[in-house]
Design a protein around this motif. Structure first.
Motif, PDB file in Angstrom:
ATOM      1  N   TRP A  84      76.651 -18.624 -43.200  1.00 45.00           N
ATOM      2  CA  TRP A  84      75.292 -18.721 -43.252  1.00 45.00           C
ATOM      3  C   TRP A  84      74.474 -18.427 -44.522  1.00 45.00           C
ATOM      4  O   TRP A  84      73.620 -18.880 -45.193  1.00 45.00           O
ATOM      5  N   ASP A  85      75.233 -17.273 -45.159  1.00 45.53           N
ATOM      6  CA  ASP A  85      74.410 -16.563 -46.249  1.00 45.53           C
ATOM      7  C   ASP A  85      74.784 -17.812 -47.384  1.00 45.53           C
ATOM      8  O   ASP A  85      73.819 -17.998 -48.261  1.00 45.53           O
ATOM      9  N   ASP A  86      75.817 -18.622 -47.406  1.00 42.67           N
ATOM     10  CA  ASP A  86      76.150 -19.490 -48.423  1.00 42.67           C
ATOM     11  C   ASP A  86      74.946 -20.756 -48.021  1.00 42.67           C
ATOM     12  O   ASP A  86      74.712 -21.505 -49.233  1.00 42.67           O
ATOM     13  N   PHE A  87      75.005 -20.874 -46.911  1.00 38.00           N
ATOM     14  CA  PHE A  87      74.050 -21.910 -46.359  1.00 38.00           C
ATOM     15  C   PHE A  87      72.669 -21.777 -47.091  1.00 38.00           C
ATOM     16  O   PHE A  87      71.965 -22.559 -47.749  1.00 38.00           O
ATOM     17  N   PHE A  88      72.089 -20.440 -46.847  1.00 37.24           N
ATOM     18  CA  PHE A  88      70.821 -20.527 -47.249  1.00 37.24           C
ATOM     19  C   PHE A  88      70.538 -20.348 -48.581  1.00 37.24           C
ATOM     20  O   PHE A  88      69.497 -20.495 -49.295  1.00 37.24           O
ATOM     21  N   ARG A  89      71.843 -19.705 -49.319  1.00 38.52           N
ATOM     22  CA  ARG A  89      71.680 -19.409 -50.887  1.00 38.52           C
ATOM     23  C   ARG A  89      71.904 -20.828 -51.610  1.00 38.52           C
ATOM     24  O   ARG A  89      71.399 -21.031 -52.527  1.00 38.52           O
ATOM     25  N   TYR A  90      72.944 -21.904 -51.171  1.00 43.20           N
ATOM     26  CA  TYR A  90      73.127 -22.562 -51.651  1.00 43.20           C
ATOM     27  C   TYR A  90      72.816 -24.138 -51.283  1.00 43.20           C
ATOM     28  O   TYR A  90      73.035 -25.295 -52.083  1.00 43.20           O
ATOM     29  N   TYR A  91      72.069 -24.613 -50.124  1.00 43.14           N
ATOM     30  CA  TYR A  91      71.626 -25.519 -49.702  1.00 43.14           C
ATOM     31  C   TYR A  91      70.531 -26.171 -50.804  1.00 43.14           C
ATOM     32  O   TYR A  91      70.563 -27.252 -51.202  1.00 43.14           O
ATOM     33  N   PRO A  92      69.707 -25.231 -51.101  1.00 39.33           N
ATOM     34  CA  PRO A  92      68.725 -25.727 -52.158  1.00 39.33           C
ATOM     35  C   PRO A  92      69.256 -26.218 -53.499  1.00 39.33           C
ATOM     36  O   PRO A  92      68.681 -27.309 -54.053  1.00 39.33           O
ATOM     37  N   LEU A  93      70.449 -25.565 -53.932  1.00 41.83           N
ATOM     38  CA  LEU A  93      70.974 -25.846 -55.090  1.00 41.83           C
ATOM     39  C   LEU A  93      71.673 -27.390 -54.869  1.00 41.83           C
ATOM     40  O   LEU A  93      72.048 -28.245 -55.677  1.00 41.83           O
ATOM     41  N   MET A  94      72.137 -27.575 -53.844  1.00 39.08           N
ATOM     42  CA  MET A  94      73.055 -28.832 -53.464  1.00 39.08           C
ATOM     43  C   MET A  94      71.954 -29.986 -53.563  1.00 39.08           C
ATOM     44  O   MET A  94      72.293 -31.061 -54.131  1.00 39.08           O
ATOM     45  N   CYS A  95      70.678 -29.731 -52.912  1.00 41.82           N
ATOM     46  CA  CYS A  95      69.727 -30.524 -52.933  1.00 41.82           C
ATOM     47  C   CYS A  95      69.475 -30.876 -54.613  1.00 41.82           C
ATOM     48  O   CYS A  95      68.974 -32.156 -54.802  1.00 41.82           O
ATOM     49  N   LEU A  96      69.333 -29.915 -55.282  1.00 41.91           N
ATOM     50  CA  LEU A  96      68.911 -30.024 -56.618  1.00 41.91           C
ATOM     51  C   LEU A  96      69.947 -30.631 -57.542  1.00 41.91           C
ATOM     52  O   LEU A  96      69.788 -31.526 -58.258  1.00 41.91           O
ATOM     53  N   ASP A  97      71.071 -30.634 -56.941  1.00 45.97           N
ATOM     54  CA  ASP A  97      72.349 -31.179 -57.514  1.00 45.97           C
ATOM     55  C   ASP A  97      72.439 -32.705 -57.387  1.00 45.97           C
ATOM     56  O   ASP A  97      72.936 -33.373 -58.036  1.00 45.97           O
ATOM     57  N   THR A  98      71.892 -33.087 -56.203  1.00 43.69           N
ATOM     58  CA  THR A  98      72.142 -34.381 -55.769  1.00 43.69           C
ATOM     59  C   THR A  98      71.603 -35.534 -56.888  1.00 43.69           C
ATOM     60  O   THR A  98      72.394 -36.614 -56.882  1.00 43.69           O
ATOM     61  N   PRO A  99      70.468 -35.458 -57.424  1.00 41.56           N
ATOM     62  CA  PRO A  99      70.159 -36.314 -58.563  1.00 41.56           C
ATOM     63  C   PRO A  99      71.229 -36.714 -59.528  1.00 41.56           C
ATOM     64  O   PRO A  99      71.476 -37.814 -60.159  1.00 41.56           O
TER      65      PRO A  99
END
Length: 350
Positions: A84-99
């Motif tokens: 869960w820690d990774d989810f909340f920390r890195y999900y926004p980064l994953m979205c930003l990395d998508t483009p």
């Protein structure tokens, strides 16, 4: 007596992960069409009957996962293990990395690495942006996003597929070491999630992990350090040349590696697994389904390398690993299929 309440909680947990993964992919696909329509990627649509088949196979996988936990193959706590820690920390980064992922896919840039990434000393086949990942497997960002990306890809079932190695691995190890001790190697251990599952299943075993990526080994050390248990020994090395003496491990395993290797490297890794496994020891592979066992899902196998840049996948899905294992010297090779993954279970002659 069946643990109905825990089973219901597990089913609810998995349904939530599945719904989230499906929603993320649906929204991402719609945004992609609006912002950066795919130019080079071609995929075939999945008809409703095939989607129902896939959903049914997923339900069967989750039922098997529950049955193994209830039978005591591994603790039920593993069913709910989620970073869960990774989810909340890195999900926004994953979205930003998508483009950036879309951009690389559209421009067919499969070997792009940032200037600060050291690519020297790695095999040429490894220097790929697998899954269109930023910097392939060679950055800390990639390592931090990997588990989240794979869970979303498989609608929350990646861990359930990984856990299918635990029953045959445990059975093989106990045959040589009834106390549950002995040494177990995870080849291409990545972020350490499989090693953590093995540690929970075989708490008396001495665990080792080897991977080619220093970034993923750093992530594995972080992952495995979060629980007060004995840490596995992690080694950076090429699986084609394992840094261990002959006959060292009672059991060896590899999860989601072989579809990312060219044919010659697949054989080399199998040969090395045979060399370091003790006589009578077990070797278990988990990887993607193949055409021979899942012809009804051939269209998904055709789509996968185009959508996610898997340069060796098309050959992999027709490659007979049973023959490769036998040629290396393994015997009693058997196969299982669970959802979108296939398993090879074999033994080194005593």
């Amino acid at each position: 007596m069946p643990d109905t309440l825990t089973k219901l909680a597990y089913q609810t947990f998995q349904q939530g992960k599945s719904f989230f993964g499906l929603t993320h992919k649906t929204v991402s696909a719609q945004l992609l069409q609006m912002v950066s329509p795919p130019k080079a990627i071609q995929s075939k649509p999945l008809d409703p009957d095939l989607l129902r088949l896939i959903y049914g196979r997923m339900e069967t996988l989750l039922e098997t996962d529950w049955q193994d936990a209830e039978a005591g193959v591994y603790p039920k706590d593993l069913l709910f293990d989620n970073p869960w820690d990774d989810f909340f920390r890195y999900y926004p980064l994953m979205c930003l990395d998508t483009p950036m992922i879309w951009d690389r896919a559209n421009n067919r840039e499969y070997h792009r690495f940032d200037s600060d990434i050291d690519t020297s000393g790695y095999p040429k086949y490894y220097l790929q942006n697998f899954h269109h990942q930023t910097n392939g497997y060679l950055s800390d960002l990639s390592a931090n996003l990997y588990d989240l990306q794979v869970e979303i890809l498989f609608n929350g079932t990646a861990d359930a597929m990984r856990r299918r190695i635990l029953a045959p691995l445990k059975q093989g190890l106990m045959a040589l070491s009834p106390s549950g001790g002995g040494k177990v190697l995870d080849i291409a251990c990545g972020t350490g999630r499989t090693l953590n599952m093995i540690r929970e299943t075989l708490p008396k075993a001495s665990l080792y992990g080897v991977d080619l990526s220093p970034a993923y080994l750093r992530k594995a050390n972080q992952t495995l350090s979060q629980k007060p248990s004995v840490l596995p020994q992690l080694v950076q090395a090429n699986a084609e040349s394992l840094p261990f003496v002959d006959n060292y491990f009672e059991a060896t395993a590899s999860v989601f590696l072989f579809h990312e290797l060219p044919a010659a490297a697949r054989q080399n890794v199998i040969n090395e697994a045979f060399r370091v496994t003790q006589p009578g020891g077990t070797f278990v592979i988990c990887d993607s389904i193949q055409v021979s066992d899942s012809p009804e899902l051939k269209v998904t196998m055709e789509n996968f390398p185009s959508l996610f840049h898997e340069p060796y996948y098309r050959h992999y899905v027709t490659d007979d690993l049973n023959v490769r294992l036998s040629e290396a010297g393994f015997e009693a090779v058997t196969n299982q299929v669970h959802f979108m993954s296939k398993y090879w279970i074999c033994r080194k002659p005593a």
